[in-house]
Design an enzyme around this catalytic site. Structure first.
Site, PDB file in Angstrom:
ATOM      1  N   ASN A 159       0.810  -1.233   0.000  1.00 33.25           N
ATOM      2  CA  ASN A 159       0.000   0.000   0.000  1.00 33.25           C
ATOM      3  C   ASN A 159       0.837   1.274   0.000  1.00 33.25           C
ATOM      4  OD1 ASN A 159       0.664  -0.730   2.660  1.00 33.25           O
ATOM      5  ND2 ASN A 159      -1.001   0.495   3.476  1.00 33.25           N
ATOM      6  N   GLU A 256       3.524  -4.646  12.402  1.00 35.88           N
ATOM      7  CA  GLU A 256       2.587  -3.544  12.138  1.00 35.88           C
ATOM      8  C   GLU A 256       1.500  -4.139  11.257  1.00 35.88           C
ATOM      9  OE1 GLU A 256       5.220  -0.494  10.643  1.00 35.88           O
ATOM     10  OE2 GLU A 256       5.925  -0.035  12.652  1.00 35.88           O
ATOM     11  N   CYS A 290      -3.184   1.465   6.429  1.00 32.98           N
ATOM     12  CA  CYS A 290      -3.568   0.768   7.662  1.00 32.98           C
ATOM     13  C   CYS A 290      -4.266   1.704   8.630  1.00 32.98           C
ATOM     14  CB  CYS A 290      -2.326   0.174   8.301  1.00 32.98           C
ATOM     15  SG  CYS A 290      -1.048   1.424   8.585  1.00 32.98           S
ATOM     16  N   GLU A 469       7.633   0.747  16.599  1.00 31.08           N
ATOM     17  CA  GLU A 469       8.819   1.274  15.935  1.00 31.08           C
ATOM     18  C   GLU A 469       8.708   2.788  15.952  1.00 31.08           C
ATOM     19  OE1 GLU A 469      10.541  -0.782  12.603  1.00 31.08           O
ATOM     20  OE2 GLU A 469       9.345  -2.571  12.955  1.00 31.08           O
TER      21      GLU A 469
HETATM   22  P1  NAD Z   1      -0.158  -9.447   3.407  1.00 30.35           P
HETATM   23  O1  NAD Z   1      -0.096  -9.874   4.816  1.00 30.35           O
HETATM   24  O2  NAD Z   1      -0.950 -10.244   2.455  1.00 30.35           O
HETATM   25  O3  NAD Z   1       1.311  -9.364   2.789  1.00 30.35           O
HETATM   26  C1  NAD Z   1       2.342  -8.584   3.377  1.00 30.35           C
HETATM   27  C2  NAD Z   1       3.682  -9.161   2.964  1.00 30.35           C
HETATM   28  O4  NAD Z   1       3.833 -10.445   3.539  1.00 30.35           O
HETATM   29  C3  NAD Z   1       3.846  -9.355   1.458  1.00 30.35           C
HETATM   30  O5  NAD Z   1       5.173  -9.041   1.107  1.00 30.35           O
HETATM   31  C4  NAD Z   1       3.565 -10.837   1.288  1.00 30.35           C
HETATM   32  O6  NAD Z   1       4.161 -11.405   0.154  1.00 30.35           O
HETATM   33  C5  NAD Z   1       4.191 -11.386   2.547  1.00 30.35           C
HETATM   34  N1  NAD Z   1       3.698 -12.702   2.975  1.00 30.35           N
HETATM   35  C6  NAD Z   1       2.517 -13.303   2.672  1.00 30.35           C
HETATM   36  N2  NAD Z   1       2.431 -14.499   3.293  1.00 30.35           N
HETATM   37  C7  NAD Z   1       3.568 -14.655   4.016  1.00 30.35           C
HETATM   38  C8  NAD Z   1       4.062 -15.653   4.900  1.00 30.35           C
HETATM   39  N3  NAD Z   1       3.358 -16.762   5.174  1.00 30.35           N
HETATM   40  N4  NAD Z   1       5.263 -15.469   5.482  1.00 30.35           N
HETATM   41  C9  NAD Z   1       5.977 -14.344   5.266  1.00 30.35           C
HETATM   42  N5  NAD Z   1       5.571 -13.356   4.434  1.00 30.35           N
HETATM   43  C10 NAD Z   1       4.374 -13.501   3.816  1.00 30.35           C
HETATM   44  O7  NAD Z   1      -0.652  -7.931   3.434  1.00 30.35           O
HETATM   45  P2  NAD Z   1      -0.962  -6.990   2.190  1.00 30.35           P
HETATM   46  O8  NAD Z   1      -2.275  -7.407   1.594  1.00 30.35           O
HETATM   47  O9  NAD Z   1       0.240  -6.908   1.331  1.00 30.35           O
HETATM   48  O10 NAD Z   1      -1.117  -5.566   2.915  1.00 30.35           O
HETATM   49  C11 NAD Z   1      -2.307  -5.078   3.447  1.00 30.35           C
HETATM   50  C12 NAD Z   1      -2.339  -5.283   4.944  1.00 30.35           C
HETATM   51  O11 NAD Z   1      -1.230  -4.624   5.551  1.00 30.35           O
HETATM   52  C13 NAD Z   1      -3.565  -4.664   5.588  1.00 30.35           C
HETATM   53  O12 NAD Z   1      -4.064  -5.555   6.557  1.00 30.35           O
HETATM   54  C14 NAD Z   1      -3.024  -3.409   6.263  1.00 30.35           C
HETATM   55  O13 NAD Z   1      -3.775  -2.945   7.339  1.00 30.35           O
HETATM   56  C15 NAD Z   1      -1.666  -3.864   6.672  1.00 30.35           C
HETATM   57  N6  NAD Z   1      -0.780  -2.720   6.904  1.00 30.35           N
HETATM   58  C16 NAD Z   1      -0.433  -2.404   8.194  1.00 30.35           C
HETATM   59  C17 NAD Z   1       0.367  -1.288   8.432  1.00 30.35           C
HETATM   60  C18 NAD Z   1       0.749  -0.872   9.827  1.00 30.35           C
HETATM   61  O14 NAD Z   1       1.652  -0.066   9.964  1.00 30.35           O
HETATM   62  N7  NAD Z   1       0.115  -1.387  10.861  1.00 30.35           N
HETATM   63  C19 NAD Z   1       0.821  -0.516   7.363  1.00 30.35           C
HETATM   64  C20 NAD Z   1       0.443  -0.873   6.080  1.00 30.35           C
HETATM   65  C21 NAD Z   1      -0.355  -1.989   5.857  1.00 30.35           C
END
Ligand code: NAD
Length: 488
Positions: A159, A256, A290, A469
């Site tokens: 995102n 996060e 997020c 962080e």
């Molecule tokens: P996601 O969890 O699907 O993927 C995040 C990352 O993890 C990607 O690089 C993905 O390839 C990797 N990944 C997927 N499965 C994995 C596994 N089993 N082991 C290790 N890595 C793995 O999330 P997304 O759809 O890319 O992002 C959206 C989500 O991120 C939303 O829930 C959003 O709220 C959250 N987000 C949180 C913050 C925060 O600061 N709290 C910031 C931005 C986004």
């Protein structure tokens, strides 16, 4: 696969791009049009192994590099990102479809800020020390020596790709760690460009590695015996998988995760300022931040005014070509994500939502209709037990829910499994502080949203994360202290 591969997004290991392998790649899709932009070279397990091995090798001398030298390198990286600013903007816009004005003002702008802030923070950091007096006449000096955590796996979502990546990489490098970065499969390009920039400013080979691929690559990385810690931003569901992957080796994690953030609007709030802030908090990045607000609790006395004002602001958003300066709102990231958001739209209807605006897929003409567009959407008529009010949707959508008094508002806002962020809108100073403090979240804003000081702690409670962080919190996560006790 594209008929003609326009470019390859490559992995970066041990100071160099690796040669793409025609058989292990996937298309890089433009979310604004659905067109294939190029191919991404997916890392196999052997390449991830090489990345970790090169990071371990590089760690030995990088960890011993004086802090001032590491900080100076971070500042050079910031300068170089600014020199290549428009390349980063173009790559981020192509991967995400986000409006170019947002990429310039928010995403890419934050990358040099992240590097400079953590250069300052690490350079100013001291060590805690204590004089112990035992009561039997002995005295001792205790002080902690902070050592780098080691090789850190950095896994980030799609995102805010460069912003979130540099938010973790800058403090990790500042503290003397080596990193293996796994960007989202949807947005591989700016991480790859950053590798080039860091090499240009003199970061030793192996300190920063990038491996591309889907979740399987991330999972292999987090299970790897050569990884000393994982910093992860992404969904709560993936966070739990990462946690169990590192559990057998008891490695630290910083998470996060997702959010279902509330805004609480009191009857004395400044209407225009509040409406502008609320609209920004719901619709920025097409709701794919997020921190975005998905639950808006409004005092009954001003419910209609807030609803009408938000409808007007949602209707005034400009969906269009991401490279047009006038565009305010881009598409969702992928077909799969739009399908998911549209399923929530259908569910909301079944749960009794009254649609105030949006609710579907816009017609933007032949050039853009292949992209993953969705209308900015607002609902009323839902309550806190609706699934659409409980689960993170991650789109340009919010439910407006009335309340009658402060205690009810606090109860409604805190009635969630998440705990990332909240915003409180009021002109009553004492109530602003009181309610902001009562929110069970990592970040609580009053009369603003997404205003960040990089020295302050950032993270979430409940399903929204683990640890913090930012500022000293980052220094704590990316280092491991040895306490030395000297009898005096
Ligand atoms: P996601 O969890 O699907 O993927 C995040 C990352 O993890 C990607 O690089 C993905 O390839 C990797 N990944 C997927 N499965 C994995 C596994 N089993 N082991 C290790 N890595 C793995 O999330 P997304 O759809 O890319 O992002 C959206 C989500 O991120 C939303 O829930 C959003 O709220 C959250 N987000 C949180 C913050 C925060 O600061 N709290 C910031 C931005 C986004």
């Amino acid at each position: 696969m594209a008929d003609t591969v326009q470019y390859w997004v490559r992995n970066f290991v041990d100071g160099a791009y690796t040669e793409p392998n025609e058989t292990s790649g996937y298309d890089n899709i433009d979310p604004a049009t659905g067109a294939t932009l190029g191919r991404v070279h997916a890392a196999d397990t052997a390449l991830v192994d090489r990345a970790v091995t090169s990071a371990r090798r590089a760690l030995t001398s990088w960890a011993k590099t004086p802090v001032a030298e590491r900080a100076a390198l971070l500042r050079r990286a910031a300068d170089r990102i600014e020199e290549r600013f428009e390349e980063f903007v173009a790559a981020e816009v192509a991967d995400t479809g986000k409006p170019i004005t947002q990429a310039r003002l928010l995403d890419v702008r934050r990358a040099p800020q992240n590097f400079r802030s953590f250069a300052d923070i690490v350079a100013a950091a001291g060590q805690e020390s204590f004089i112990t007096e035992t009561g039997d006449g002995r005295r001792a000096l205790n002080y902690a020596v902070r050592k780098p955590l080691g090789v850190v796996a950095v896994i980030v979502p799609w995102n805010l790709p460069l912003l979130l990546l540099t938010w973790k990489v800058a403090p990790a490098l500042a503290c003397g760690n080596a990193v293996v970065v796994k960007p989202s499969e949807e947005t591989p390009s700016t991480a790859t460009l950053l590798a080039e920039v860091l090499a240009e400013v003199g970061l030793p080979a192996g300190v920063f590695n990038v491996v591309h691929g889907c979740g399987g690559v991330g999972e292999f990385l987090t299970r790897h015996a050569g990884i000393d810690g994982v910093t992860f931003t992404g969904s709560s569901a993936t966070g739990t998988r990462v946690m169990s992957a590192v559990a057998p080796r008891v490695r630290p994690v910083s998470f996060e995760l997702g959010g279902k953030n509330a805004a609480v609007v009191f009857e004395d709030a400044d209407l225009d300022e509040t409406l502008d802030g609320l609209a920004r908090s719901v619709f920025t990045n097409t709701g794919q931040v997020c921190l975005c607000t998905e639950r808006v609790y409004v005092h009954r006395d001003i419910f209609d005014e807030i609803a009408n004002g938000l409808i007007a602001r949602a209707s005034a958003l400009t969906l269009g070509r991401p490279t047009d300066d006038a565009t305010t709102t881009g598409p969702l990231i992928s077909q799969a994500h739009r399908d998911k958001v549209l399923r929530y739209f259908e569910l909301a209807e079944r749960e009794g939502a009254e649609l105030l605006v949006g609710g579907g897929v816009p017609d933007l003409g032949a050039e853009l209709n292949g992209g993953f567009w969705i209308e900015p959407t607002l609902w009323t008529g839902l309550t806190n037990d609706a699934t659409t009010v409980r689960e993170e949707i991650f789109g340009p959508v919010a439910a407006l829910i009335p309340f009658s008094d402060e205690n009810e508002a606090i109860g409604l806002a805190n009635d969630t499994d998440y705990g990332l962020a909240a915003s409180v809108w009021t002109n009553d100073l004492r109530r602003g502080h009181r309610v902001a403090q009562a929110m069970n979240v990592g970040m609580s804003w009053v009369n603003t949203w997404f205003l960040r000081d990089l020295r302050s702690p950032f993270g979430g409670m409940g399903l929204s994360g683990l640890g913090r962080e930012g500022g000293a919190s980052s220094l704590h996560f990316y280092t491991d202290p040895t306490n030395v006790c000297v009898q005096l």
